[in-house]
Motif scaffolding. Sequence first.
Motif, PDB file in Angstrom:
ATOM      1  N   ALA A 294     -63.883  -7.653 -92.780  1.00 10.31           N
ATOM      2  CA  ALA A 294     -63.821  -8.394 -94.050  1.00 10.31           C
ATOM      3  C   ALA A 294     -64.963  -8.019 -94.975  1.00 10.31           C
ATOM      4  CB  ALA A 294     -63.845  -9.895 -93.768  1.00 10.31           C
ATOM      5  N   ASP A 295     -66.083  -7.581 -94.411  1.00 15.26           N
ATOM      6  CA  ASP A 295     -67.251  -7.227 -95.221  1.00 15.26           C
ATOM      7  C   ASP A 295     -67.307  -5.750 -95.591  1.00 15.26           C
ATOM      8  OD1 ASP A 295     -68.017  -9.842 -95.225  1.00 15.26           O
ATOM      9  OD2 ASP A 295     -69.595  -9.629 -93.727  1.00 15.26           O
ATOM     10  N   ILE A 296     -66.320  -4.986 -95.183  1.00 17.67           N
ATOM     11  CA  ILE A 296     -66.233  -3.570 -95.552  1.00 17.67           C
ATOM     12  C   ILE A 296     -65.216  -3.423 -96.674  1.00 17.67           C
ATOM     13  CG2 ILE A 296     -65.488  -1.282 -94.762  1.00 17.67           C
ATOM     14  CD1 ILE A 296     -66.689  -1.923 -92.058  1.00 17.67           C
ATOM     15  N   GLY A 297     -65.663  -2.926 -97.789  1.00 15.02           N
ATOM     16  CA  GLY A 297     -64.789  -2.813 -98.950  1.00 15.02           C
ATOM     17  C   GLY A 297     -63.888  -1.597 -98.903  1.00 15.02           C
ATOM     18  N   ALA A 298     -62.933  -1.569 -99.827  1.00 20.57           N
ATOM     19  CA  ALA A 298     -62.033  -0.424 -99.954  1.00 20.57           C
ATOM     20  C   ALA A 298     -62.812   0.804-100.419  1.00 20.57           C
ATOM     21  CB  ALA A 298     -60.918  -0.751-100.939  1.00 20.57           C
ATOM     22  N   GLU A 299     -62.225   1.966-100.169  1.00 14.53           N
ATOM     23  CA  GLU A 299     -62.772   3.247-100.621  1.00 14.53           C
ATOM     24  C   GLU A 299     -64.106   3.604 -99.949  1.00 14.53           C
ATOM     25  OE1 GLU A 299     -60.808   4.985-102.548  1.00 14.53           O
ATOM     26  OE2 GLU A 299     -59.423   3.320-102.883  1.00 14.53           O
ATOM     27  N   ALA A 300     -64.451   2.947 -98.863  1.00 13.82           N
ATOM     28  CA  ALA A 300     -65.726   3.217 -98.182  1.00 13.82           C
ATOM     29  C   ALA A 300     -65.563   4.366 -97.181  1.00 13.82           C
ATOM     30  CB  ALA A 300     -66.219   1.969 -97.466  1.00 13.82           C
ATOM     31  N   THR A 301     -66.684   4.985 -96.864  1.00 13.28           N
ATOM     32  CA  THR A 301     -66.745   5.944 -95.770  1.00 13.28           C
ATOM     33  C   THR A 301     -67.445   5.260 -94.603  1.00 13.28           C
ATOM     34  OG1 THR A 301     -66.846   7.835 -97.273  1.00 13.28           O
ATOM     35  CG2 THR A 301     -67.615   8.196 -95.015  1.00 13.28           C
ATOM     36  N   VAL A 302     -66.806   5.270 -93.426  1.00 11.62           N
ATOM     37  CA  VAL A 302     -67.278   4.450 -92.306  1.00 11.62           C
ATOM     38  C   VAL A 302     -67.391   5.280 -91.041  1.00 11.62           C
ATOM     39  CG1 VAL A 302     -66.865   2.346 -90.973  1.00 11.62           C
ATOM     40  CG2 VAL A 302     -66.034   2.492 -93.328  1.00 11.62           C
ATOM     41  N   PHE A 303     -68.573   5.270 -90.430  1.00 12.07           N
ATOM     42  CA  PHE A 303     -68.723   5.772 -89.064  1.00 12.07           C
ATOM     43  C   PHE A 303     -68.329   4.657 -88.102  1.00 12.07           C
ATOM     44  CE2 PHE A 303     -72.490   8.513 -90.581  1.00 12.07           C
ATOM     45  CZ  PHE A 303     -71.707   9.648 -90.692  1.00 12.07           C
TER      46      PHE A 303
ATOM     47  N   ASP B 247     -55.442  -2.090 -92.465  1.00 14.01           N
ATOM     48  CA  ASP B 247     -54.812  -2.335 -93.765  1.00 14.01           C
ATOM     49  C   ASP B 247     -55.750  -2.100 -94.943  1.00 14.01           C
ATOM     50  OD1 ASP B 247     -52.379  -3.027 -92.588  1.00 14.01           O
ATOM     51  OD2 ASP B 247     -52.994  -5.119 -92.331  1.00 14.01           O
ATOM     52  N   HIS B 248     -56.972  -1.644 -94.674  1.00 10.37           N
ATOM     53  CA  HIS B 248     -57.896  -1.348 -95.770  1.00 10.37           C
ATOM     54  C   HIS B 248     -57.400  -0.134 -96.562  1.00 10.37           C
ATOM     55  CE1 HIS B 248     -60.526  -4.342 -94.197  1.00 10.37           C
ATOM     56  NE2 HIS B 248     -61.592  -3.933 -94.874  1.00 10.37           N
ATOM     57  N   GLN B 249     -57.684  -0.141 -97.833  1.00  6.73           N
ATOM     58  CA  GLN B 249     -57.208   0.923 -98.715  1.00  6.73           C
ATOM     59  C   GLN B 249     -58.300   1.962 -98.947  1.00  6.73           C
ATOM     60  OE1 GLN B 249     -53.932   1.075 -99.912  1.00  6.73           O
ATOM     61  NE2 GLN B 249     -53.753  -0.596 -98.417  1.00  6.73           N
ATOM     62  N   GLY B 250     -57.902   3.225 -98.841  1.00  5.89           N
ATOM     63  CA  GLY B 250     -58.774   4.321 -99.233  1.00  5.89           C
ATOM     64  C   GLY B 250     -59.984   4.538 -98.364  1.00  5.89           C
ATOM     65  N   LEU B 251     -59.932   4.120 -97.101  1.00  4.73           N
ATOM     66  CA  LEU B 251     -61.069   4.326 -96.212  1.00  4.73           C
ATOM     67  C   LEU B 251     -61.106   5.764 -95.700  1.00  4.73           C
ATOM     68  CD1 LEU B 251     -61.320   1.283 -93.768  1.00  4.73           C
ATOM     69  CD2 LEU B 251     -62.602   1.682 -95.872  1.00  4.73           C
ATOM     70  N   THR B 252     -62.320   6.271 -95.492  1.00 11.72           N
ATOM     71  CA  THR B 252     -62.540   7.494 -94.735  1.00 11.72           C
ATOM     72  C   THR B 252     -63.316   7.107 -93.482  1.00 11.72           C
ATOM     73  OG1 THR B 252     -62.609   8.869 -96.723  1.00 11.72           O
ATOM     74  CG2 THR B 252     -63.597   9.775 -94.718  1.00 11.72           C
ATOM     75  N   VAL B 253     -62.758   7.390 -92.322  1.00 10.42           N
ATOM     76  CA  VAL B 253     -63.373   7.015 -91.043  1.00 10.42           C
ATOM     77  C   VAL B 253     -63.734   8.277 -90.281  1.00 10.42           C
ATOM     78  CG1 VAL B 253     -62.947   5.976 -88.782  1.00 10.42           C
ATOM     79  CG2 VAL B 253     -62.254   4.775 -90.865  1.00 10.42           C
ATOM     80  N   ILE B 254     -64.973   8.325 -89.805  1.00  6.28           N
ATOM     81  CA  ILE B 254     -65.436   9.423 -88.942  1.00  6.28           C
ATOM     82  C   ILE B 254     -65.764   8.811 -87.595  1.00  6.28           C
ATOM     83  CG2 ILE B 254     -67.149  11.223 -88.586  1.00  6.28           C
ATOM     84  CD1 ILE B 254     -66.785   9.812 -92.050  1.00  6.28           C
ATOM     85  N   THR B 255     -65.195   9.366 -86.522  1.00  8.04           N
ATOM     86  CA  THR B 255     -65.374   8.741 -85.206  1.00  8.04           C
ATOM     87  C   THR B 255     -65.305   9.761 -84.083  1.00  8.04           C
ATOM     88  OG1 THR B 255     -64.625   6.907 -83.794  1.00  8.04           O
ATOM     89  CG2 THR B 255     -62.918   8.233 -84.867  1.00  8.04           C
TER      90      THR B 255
END
Length: 261
Positions: free
Chosen positions: A90-99, A115-123
């Motif tokens: 809930a505290d991570i906004g849209a369009e964020a890049t997330v490890f 369901d978040h929009q526009g996320l980039t996830v690196i894992t």
Amino acid sequence: MGQRIISSRQREILALIETDGVQYIEELARRYDLTTQTIRRDINALCDLGHARRFHGGVDLPVEGSNISLNARAQLNRRAKRLIAKRVAADIGAEATVFLGIGSTVRFVAEALRDHQGLTVITNNIHVALSLCDAPSVEVHLTGGLLRHDDRDVVGTDVIRFVEKFYATYAVVGAGALSPLNGLMDFSYSEAQITNALLENSQTQILAADVSKWTRNASVRVAPFSKLTRFYTDRLPGEAVATNALAESGLDVVTCSEDMT
């Protein structure tokens, strides 16, 4: 042979061991209003699967110095982990890049981000990638590295080199254990190196860990609490030394409960 599924009562016993430590057969029998023979069968099943360690009259976690498998960890404190994951997402906004790092709680965070929009996830977490592979609005970058079968992740220098190509808005990491003196701890030097790389290459550093991590002992130092931005947990431990360490670090602590939205 397929993987054996543990029962809901066995999952509860695992959660009790993880949260409160050693459990005794007689006490468990009274708790569940069952015979000691039935409880012994539950304990034997958990020990046969490597989730726990029996001793005369009771049961404990496996021998210190090694972590239990990811699938076993995911069964422990599931409710608390899902609450934490929901609040982190809930505290991570849209369009964020997330490890998204290693661990079972981070796996639940991935599910909450679908369901978040526009996320980039690196894992480097295989379960994270699988959770997000059919989320069309999330771009997933899966690192290379050495596959660890029990943990469903990849480790090694290839992971660190890949991570260093990015600067993420958020890094979400877990911990093998939490220490008032040393902060984040882990069971594996390779895990600690990767977690540090995620923290160092991100703007906001998030720790997601339930209260049971304060009762575990791991030998590898990862990072002090002062290197984190925010700590999401289900509740704080009762010991003053732990809460004082968090307060002195300046870390923003978020306790997650059912009534949070």
